[in-house]
Design a protein around this motif. Structure first.
Motif, PDB file in Angstrom:
ATOM      1  N   TYR A 195       0.834  -1.204   0.000  1.00  0.00           N
ATOM      2  CA  TYR A 195       0.000   0.000   0.000  1.00  0.00           C
ATOM      3  C   TYR A 195       0.873   1.260   0.000  1.00  0.00           C
ATOM      4  O   TYR A 195       0.617   2.213  -0.751  1.00  0.00           O
ATOM      5  CB  TYR A 195      -0.933   0.026   1.215  1.00  0.00           C
ATOM      6  CG  TYR A 195      -1.636   1.351   1.348  1.00  0.00           C
ATOM      7  CD1 TYR A 195      -2.755   1.640   0.578  1.00  0.00           C
ATOM      8  CD2 TYR A 195      -1.133   2.339   2.200  1.00  0.00           C
ATOM      9  CE1 TYR A 195      -3.370   2.883   0.667  1.00  0.00           C
ATOM     10  CE2 TYR A 195      -1.743   3.575   2.286  1.00  0.00           C
ATOM     11  CZ  TYR A 195      -2.861   3.844   1.522  1.00  0.00           C
ATOM     12  OH  TYR A 195      -3.457   5.082   1.595  1.00  0.00           O
ATOM     13  N   LEU A 211      -4.538   3.614   6.261  1.00  0.00           N
ATOM     14  CA  LEU A 211      -4.895   2.216   6.000  1.00  0.00           C
ATOM     15  C   LEU A 211      -5.159   1.438   7.280  1.00  0.00           C
ATOM     16  O   LEU A 211      -6.280   0.949   7.494  1.00  0.00           O
ATOM     17  CB  LEU A 211      -3.780   1.530   5.194  1.00  0.00           C
ATOM     18  CG  LEU A 211      -3.955   0.021   4.951  1.00  0.00           C
ATOM     19  CD1 LEU A 211      -5.134  -0.229   4.015  1.00  0.00           C
ATOM     20  CD2 LEU A 211      -2.671  -0.581   4.376  1.00  0.00           C
ATOM     21  N   TRP A 235      -8.946   0.740   8.819  1.00  0.00           N
ATOM     22  CA  TRP A 235      -9.365  -0.629   8.506  1.00  0.00           C
ATOM     23  C   TRP A 235      -9.698  -1.404   9.782  1.00  0.00           C
ATOM     24  O   TRP A 235     -10.710  -2.105   9.851  1.00  0.00           O
ATOM     25  CB  TRP A 235      -8.299  -1.377   7.710  1.00  0.00           C
ATOM     26  CG  TRP A 235      -8.652  -2.820   7.568  1.00  0.00           C
ATOM     27  CD1 TRP A 235      -8.149  -3.872   8.270  1.00  0.00           C
ATOM     28  CD2 TRP A 235      -9.664  -3.376   6.724  1.00  0.00           C
ATOM     29  NE1 TRP A 235      -8.757  -5.048   7.903  1.00  0.00           N
ATOM     30  CE2 TRP A 235      -9.699  -4.774   6.952  1.00  0.00           C
ATOM     31  CE3 TRP A 235     -10.534  -2.835   5.782  1.00  0.00           C
ATOM     32  CZ2 TRP A 235     -10.572  -5.631   6.286  1.00  0.00           C
ATOM     33  CZ3 TRP A 235     -11.412  -3.682   5.114  1.00  0.00           C
ATOM     34  CH2 TRP A 235     -11.426  -5.062   5.364  1.00  0.00           C
ATOM     35  N   PHE A 289     -12.446   2.593  -8.609  1.00  0.00           N
ATOM     36  CA  PHE A 289     -11.234   1.767  -8.643  1.00  0.00           C
ATOM     37  C   PHE A 289     -10.880   1.376 -10.068  1.00  0.00           C
ATOM     38  O   PHE A 289      -9.707   1.404 -10.456  1.00  0.00           O
ATOM     39  CB  PHE A 289     -11.427   0.511  -7.786  1.00  0.00           C
ATOM     40  CG  PHE A 289     -11.124   0.699  -6.331  1.00  0.00           C
ATOM     41  CD1 PHE A 289      -9.826   0.644  -5.865  1.00  0.00           C
ATOM     42  CD2 PHE A 289     -12.146   0.946  -5.425  1.00  0.00           C
ATOM     43  CE1 PHE A 289      -9.534   0.814  -4.517  1.00  0.00           C
ATOM     44  CE2 PHE A 289     -11.879   1.117  -4.064  1.00  0.00           C
ATOM     45  CZ  PHE A 289     -10.570   1.060  -3.609  1.00  0.00           C
ATOM     46  N   THR A 332      -7.966   6.245  -3.700  1.00  0.00           N
ATOM     47  CA  THR A 332      -9.358   5.794  -3.680  1.00  0.00           C
ATOM     48  C   THR A 332      -9.609   4.878  -2.493  1.00  0.00           C
ATOM     49  O   THR A 332     -10.636   4.984  -1.806  1.00  0.00           O
ATOM     50  CB  THR A 332      -9.707   5.078  -4.994  1.00  0.00           C
ATOM     51  OG1 THR A 332      -9.502   5.980  -6.093  1.00  0.00           O
ATOM     52  CG2 THR A 332     -11.161   4.608  -5.000  1.00  0.00           C
ATOM     53  N   LEU A 333      -8.668   3.973  -2.233  1.00  0.00           N
ATOM     54  CA  LEU A 333      -8.793   3.072  -1.086  1.00  0.00           C
ATOM     55  C   LEU A 333      -8.850   3.864   0.220  1.00  0.00           C
ATOM     56  O   LEU A 333      -9.715   3.619   1.077  1.00  0.00           O
ATOM     57  CB  LEU A 333      -7.622   2.092  -1.069  1.00  0.00           C
ATOM     58  CG  LEU A 333      -7.510   1.171   0.151  1.00  0.00           C
ATOM     59  CD1 LEU A 333      -8.787   0.359   0.345  1.00  0.00           C
ATOM     60  CD2 LEU A 333      -6.298   0.266   0.008  1.00  0.00           C
ATOM     61  N   GLN A 377     -12.193   5.766   0.601  1.00  0.00           N
ATOM     62  CA  GLN A 377     -13.332   4.905   0.919  1.00  0.00           C
ATOM     63  C   GLN A 377     -13.239   4.364   2.340  1.00  0.00           C
ATOM     64  O   GLN A 377     -14.253   4.278   3.050  1.00  0.00           O
ATOM     65  CB  GLN A 377     -13.424   3.756  -0.095  1.00  0.00           C
ATOM     66  CG  GLN A 377     -13.778   4.202  -1.502  1.00  0.00           C
ATOM     67  CD  GLN A 377     -15.086   4.975  -1.560  1.00  0.00           C
ATOM     68  OE1 GLN A 377     -16.066   4.617  -0.893  1.00  0.00           O
ATOM     69  NE2 GLN A 377     -15.102   6.054  -2.325  1.00  0.00           N
ATOM     70  N   VAL A 383     -15.144  -2.586  -1.277  1.00  0.00           N
ATOM     71  CA  VAL A 383     -13.852  -1.897  -1.252  1.00  0.00           C
ATOM     72  C   VAL A 383     -12.710  -2.909  -1.206  1.00  0.00           C
ATOM     73  O   VAL A 383     -11.708  -2.776  -1.926  1.00  0.00           O
ATOM     74  CB  VAL A 383     -13.770  -0.931  -0.057  1.00  0.00           C
ATOM     75  CG1 VAL A 383     -12.338  -0.416   0.130  1.00  0.00           C
ATOM     76  CG2 VAL A 383     -14.722   0.234  -0.251  1.00  0.00           C
ATOM     77  N   LEU A 384     -12.861  -3.943  -0.384  1.00  0.00           N
ATOM     78  CA  LEU A 384     -11.778  -4.913  -0.267  1.00  0.00           C
ATOM     79  C   LEU A 384     -11.619  -5.722  -1.550  1.00  0.00           C
ATOM     80  O   LEU A 384     -10.497  -6.032  -1.956  1.00  0.00           O
ATOM     81  CB  LEU A 384     -12.018  -5.843   0.919  1.00  0.00           C
ATOM     82  CG  LEU A 384     -10.885  -6.816   1.255  1.00  0.00           C
ATOM     83  CD1 LEU A 384      -9.546  -6.086   1.356  1.00  0.00           C
ATOM     84  CD2 LEU A 384     -11.184  -7.550   2.550  1.00  0.00           C
ATOM     85  N   CYS A 432     -12.183  -4.596  -4.490  1.00  0.00           N
ATOM     86  CA  CYS A 432     -11.540  -3.681  -5.429  1.00  0.00           C
ATOM     87  C   CYS A 432     -10.078  -3.425  -5.081  1.00  0.00           C
ATOM     88  O   CYS A 432      -9.255  -3.138  -5.960  1.00  0.00           O
ATOM     89  CB  CYS A 432     -12.306  -2.365  -5.474  1.00  0.00           C
ATOM     90  SG  CYS A 432     -13.953  -2.488  -6.193  1.00  0.00           S
ATOM     91  N   ALA A 433      -9.749  -3.487  -3.801  1.00  0.00           N
ATOM     92  CA  ALA A 433      -8.365  -3.263  -3.364  1.00  0.00           C
ATOM     93  C   ALA A 433      -7.535  -4.542  -3.408  1.00  0.00           C
ATOM     94  O   ALA A 433      -6.333  -4.498  -3.109  1.00  0.00           O
ATOM     95  CB  ALA A 433      -8.352  -2.694  -1.949  1.00  0.00           C
TER      96      ALA A 433
END
Length: 518
Positions: free
Chosen positions: A362, A389, A393, A425, A442-443, A446, A470-471, A473-474
């Protein structure tokens, strides 16, 4: 689903040491994330790289370290491959010193030679009287005649232009800078690039909008004036011996191996994924329908995008031309360029040892040097990943854990929001606008939004649904976190083809993250 195969290529680093963060934050992580996204959208994709053993920098480094070039290559190749794996870079085709690769290089250049595309022409080289050696690449350094920056021959890291050894300002031997050098001419086989300038201009006019600005500028500069002859062979005792009678004792210029190497490593990748090929270069035949995308440092523009493409053009319609080049700038450590010789670096393996690799991936994505030089620092890493992050999270995971084991409704509004998340994403991952930095941004955005959400019992399903979107997409960046969630059935799918469309969602606890920096 997007039809057709994509071959992703990241140029092989020289086998004279391990990978540092400058390598990883530039082309390698980007190539890996792009490849994972392509597969997630249903496309067949192969990622190829390797370790280049034929560079003269192998010899100069081995001498400096007091070892043999062969031992240095073996050790460096093993380290490079291990570091890529440690950071989750999923390479399919990894090239190394092997006979099959050498054969493909010789076949490729013999085809050019047989077609009369290579010409024997005199080329100027610095000559070292004490040893009787013509100096090339890592054996000689001096000023670039275009931008005046100091560097070794071959390629200018600053302006990206080819840097002929004989054109260096004040050339000096890297092994004995005090020795007076002479400039002598020696006949070598060259590809006359000027013959392909108009074809190259037309090619880049078709794809020019896709180039990042620095590469676009360098290409325009190169094509605005007559192109130099490109040496396909040159004097040297280390490398692949040239089989042509006109140039006895010469080797293939490592910077002329680019296209044959690319074909080889992508072919290896296809084989690893179960495909049976009729030839090592089959993926590059026009009828194969392969889209070739390069992820490379800006300083590799000339050998891959100009000279390499010209070599393909010289062979007529035998090969398809690359579809896209995605470049990066230098990644710095404490605002200075990474330097192996000065010990000013952080090895990729050190990053993998000190913290969870998703956190490292990341941070490298968030600070990727896409358009300008960016900087790495351990304190910066802890602050950035902690705030953007890890902390959000983990708070989100705790929120969802409160509803573990419950089946919750998902509203139409949440499904619409998930569609928008996926689209954001996808815009960062898509070929034309690919950006690791924007994907990381973006991550973070979100996660920040979901972290601030005061979740009521009525909204728990919508919140968990969007977290999972989100996860998913990440997942190309957070490979371990996504895999762990998938293994615990906390995710419906890893594909980016769209969010969950069911009206109910079973919530289970999600894994936590840690910064892990000492």
């Amino acid at each position: 689903m997007t039809a057709g195969r994509v071959a992703v290529v990241s140029p092989a680093p020289t086998a004279n040491g391990d990978l540092h963060l400058g390598h990883l934050a530039g082309p390698f992580l980007a190539a890996d994330v792009f490849t994972r996204y392509q597969r997630a959208t249903g496309r067949e994709a192969v990622l190829g790289t390797g370790a280049q053993d034929t560079s003269s920098f192998v010899v100069t480094t081995a001498r400096r370290l007091g070892t043999t070039p062969e031992d240095l290559v073996a050790d460096s190749t093993a380290r490079i491959e291990a570091t890529l794996a440690a950071l989750g870079i999923g390479v399919d085709g990894f090239s190394r010193d092997e006979e099959r690769f050498t054969k493909l290089v010789l076949d490729f250049h013999s085809r050019l030679h047989a077609a009369g595309k290579l010409e024997l022409r005199p080329v100027r080289f610095p000559y070292r009287p004490s040893t009787g050696e013509y100096l090339t690449d890592g054996f000689v350094k001096g000023g670039c005649p275009l931008c005046l920056t100091e560097g070794c021959a071959g390629l200018c890291e600053s302006c990206g232009h080819p840097l002929a050894a004989g054109s260096l300002i004040d050339p000096r031997s890297t092994e004995d800078p005090s020795e007076q050098l002479e400039i002598r001419e020696l006949p070598v086989l060259v590809l006359p690039l000027e013959q392909y300038r108009e074809q190259l201009r037309a090619y880049f006019e078709q794809t020019g909008a896709a180039l990042r600005p620095h590469m676009a500028l360098a290409v325009r500069e190169m094509l605005a004036a007559p192109l130099p002859d490109f040496p396909v062979t040159y004097p040297g005792a280390w490398g692949i011996p040239a089989p042509f009678p006109e140039v006895p004792g010469q080797v293939i210029n490592p910077n002329a191996e680019t296209m044959a190497w690319s074909m080889y490593t992508t072919g290896l990748g296809a084989e690893k994924r179960g495909e049976v090929l009729a030839a090592d270069d089959q993926l590059w035949w026009p009828e194969a329908g392969t889209e070739v995308v390069y992820f490379l440092g800006f300083d590799n523009t000339f050998p891959f995008a100009v000279a390499g493409v010209a070599m393909l053009m010289a062979l007529g319609d035998r090969y398809a031309l690359p579809a896209r080049f995605v470049t990066n700038e230098f990644y710095e450590l404490d605002h200075q360029k990474f330097s192996t010789s000065r010990g000013h670096l952080v090895w990729g393996q050190e990053l993998a040892d000190r913290l969870p690799r998703d956190v490292g991936r990341y941070h490298l994505a968030a600070t990727s040097p896409e358009y300008q030089r960016t900087n790495f620092g351990w304190e910066q890493l802890a602050a950035v990943t902690g705030a953007r992050l890890v902390a959000p999270w983990n708070r989100i995971a705790e929120k969802d854990a409160r509803h573990a084991g419950r089946t919750l409704p998902v509203s139409a509004a949440s499904r619409a929001a998930a569609d928008r998340i996926t689209a954001r994403f996808a815009a960062a991952y898509d070929t034309e606008g690919f950006s690791l930095v924007r994907a990381a941004e973006t991550l973070a955005e979100q996660l920040g939004r979901l972290d601030r959400w005061e979740v009521t019992d009525q909204q728990a399903g919508d919140h968990a649904h969007q977290v999972r979107t989100v996860l998913r997409c990440a997942a190309p960046i957070l490979v371990d976190l996504a895999a762990e969630a998938l293994a615990s059935r906390a995710l419906d799918t890893l594909l980016l083809g769209g969010p969950c469309t069911t009206t109910e969602l079973t919530v289970r606890p999600l894994p936590h993250l840690a910064v892990g920096v000492d």
